[in-house]
Design a protein around this motif. Structure first.
Motif, short mmCIF file in Angstrom:
data_model
loop_
_atom_site.label_atom_id
_atom_site.label_comp_id
_atom_site.label_asym_id
_atom_site.label_seq_id
_atom_site.Cartn_x
_atom_site.Cartn_y
_atom_site.Cartn_z
N SER A 18 -1.27 -1.57 -4.13
CA SER A 18 -2.19 -2.30 -3.25
C SER A 18 -2.48 -3.70 -3.79
N GLU A 42 -5.02 -5.70 -2.46
CA GLU A 42 -6.40 -6.13 -2.25
C GLU A 42 -7.25 -6.01 -3.51
N ASN A 77 -6.03 -5.43 6.44
CA ASN A 77 -6.34 -5.75 5.05
C ASN A 77 -7.40 -6.84 4.95
N ASP A 113 0.83 -1.21 0.00
CA ASP A 113 0.00 0.00 0.00
C ASP A 113 0.87 1.26 0.00
#
Length: 383
Positions: free
Chosen positions: A187, A189, A217, A182
């Motif tokens: 990122s 995710e 997360n 991040d």
């Protein structure tokens, strides 16, 4: 926590498990624990390669585990660490000599080559090598043969082998260093969620678990996708790195108290516990009696998967040297819902011994039914 449990049966047959043994083992769902190919069959092939994953499936794994890091161009690839000098031949590529650098990853200073400094095309020119050659010298014969796979390639393999074998092969991705990625604008995710959804993994019955050692997360993922999530638990004295960054004083030991497990149950479906937290060892390295962690987690409605089970004496208890199957069996007898193993064949055999399931299950061919507790419906989110 409100949960529903469902069983996914594939093919025309079912596995018969003796009821007394199911009660003895005490899995959360009453179904067979899953065998998870840890980085594939990394006891026999260089880890996180398609060949390692393929062999894990052939040796009986129900799930294969790709650890995920990002490339410079935002593609998720399977490596245990973003620093790749120990698992690839990058040091032998003079064209990448200037990419060697020093970084701080989760508080550790590391010097080497990092996936986020390479495009996918560049990483594809590298080849994998055995990570622990002193312990697994036999695996070094495969050095230089296999590419670094993308997450999509791992999914494609799982689907291909599912069709070939007539049983569903799940995937069990781990987000590695999510706070770090991040911080550099890569990122993990969102790309992970996008790939899973594009491949039809978007429900509690999807054959996928997402795992992480960090907490925030997983909490974010819980809002982005409806698949089972697993909170990894390291040694009790250690902390999730996002806790370190935020100043949260809690340790992993705090997360496995009654209060901590109840908190986990608000955003995840299970824990992936370091095995010594389940059956500890004494000062001499001998295996002791089990703790109450499995029962405590089950009481909170959480699955318990444990890591990592390996055959080499370097990793076995002092009182079970040269007896990996015996160690694996003792852990199954605690009621584990799943086992991460570098040696899926031994994990498979130990499961068969504990549950009385005929072997070799994976060789029964198309139509074999693999039963696994698949739906763990999380608490309805409040608007």
């Amino acid at each position: 926590m409100l949960r529903t449990f469902a069983i996914l049966l594939l093919g025309s047959a079912t596995i018969t498990v003796m009821p007394t043994q199911k009660i003895l083992a005490g899995t959360l769902t009453g179904e067979l624990p899953i065998v998870i190919g840890h980085r594939g069959a990394s006891g026999y092939r260089p880890e996180h390669t398609l060949e390692s994953y393929r062999l894990a499936i052939e040796l009986g794994a129900d799930y294969i585990e790709p650890d995920l890091v990002s490339t410079k161009d935002g593609v998720l690839v399977a490596r245990h660490e973003n620093e790749i000098s120990g698992t690839t031949d990058v040091a032998n590529h003079p064209e990448f000599a200037d990419r060697k650098t020093t970084k701080i990853i989760d508080g550790q200073t590391l010097t080497g080559w990092f996936t986020e400094d390479f495009t996918l095309a560049e990483l594809k020119t590298l080849r994998a090598k055995e990570r622990i050659p002193n312990i697994r010298p036999q695996n070094t014969v495969y050095n230089g043969l296999f590419e670094i796979p993308t997450l999509q390639e791992v999914i494609d393999l799982a689907k291909q082998k599912s069709a070939e074998l007539g049983r569903t092969i799940g995937i069990y991705p781990e987000t590695k260093h999510p706070s770090y990625f991040d911080s550099i604008g890569l990122s993990l995710e969102e790309p992970l969620v996008n790939i899973l959804k594009a491949n039809g993994y978007n429900s509690q019955t999807s054959p996928v678990f997402i795992q992480s050692f960090e907490v925030s997360n997983l909490q974010e993922l819980n809002t982005l996708i409806d698949v089972p999530l697993i909170q990894l638990i390291d040694s009790a004295e250690n902390k999730p790195y996002d806790f370190v960054l935020s100043g949260d004083a809690r340790t992993y030991g705090d997360l496995i108290t009654a209060t901590g497990l109840a908190d986990i149950a608000n955003y995840a479906d299970g824990i992936g516990a370091y095995k010594w937290l389940i059956i500890p060892r004494d000062a001499q390295g001998n295996l002791l009696s089990p703790t109450t962690l499995v029962d405590d987690a089950h009481a909170a409605g959480l699955l318990v998967h444990s890591w990592t089970f390996r055959r080499e004496n370097n990793f076995l208890p002092a009182n079970l040297q040269n007896q990996p199957e015996e160690e694996f069996k003792r852990y199954y007898q605690t009621g584990l819902d799943g086992m991460f193993s570098d040696n899926p064949d031994i994990a498979f055999a130990a499961r068969a011994a504990v549950y009385g399931v005929p072997e070799p299950l994976t060789l029964l061919g198309a139509g074999t039914a693999m039963a696994f507790g698949a739906a763990f419906k999380r608490k309805l989110k409040q608007k």
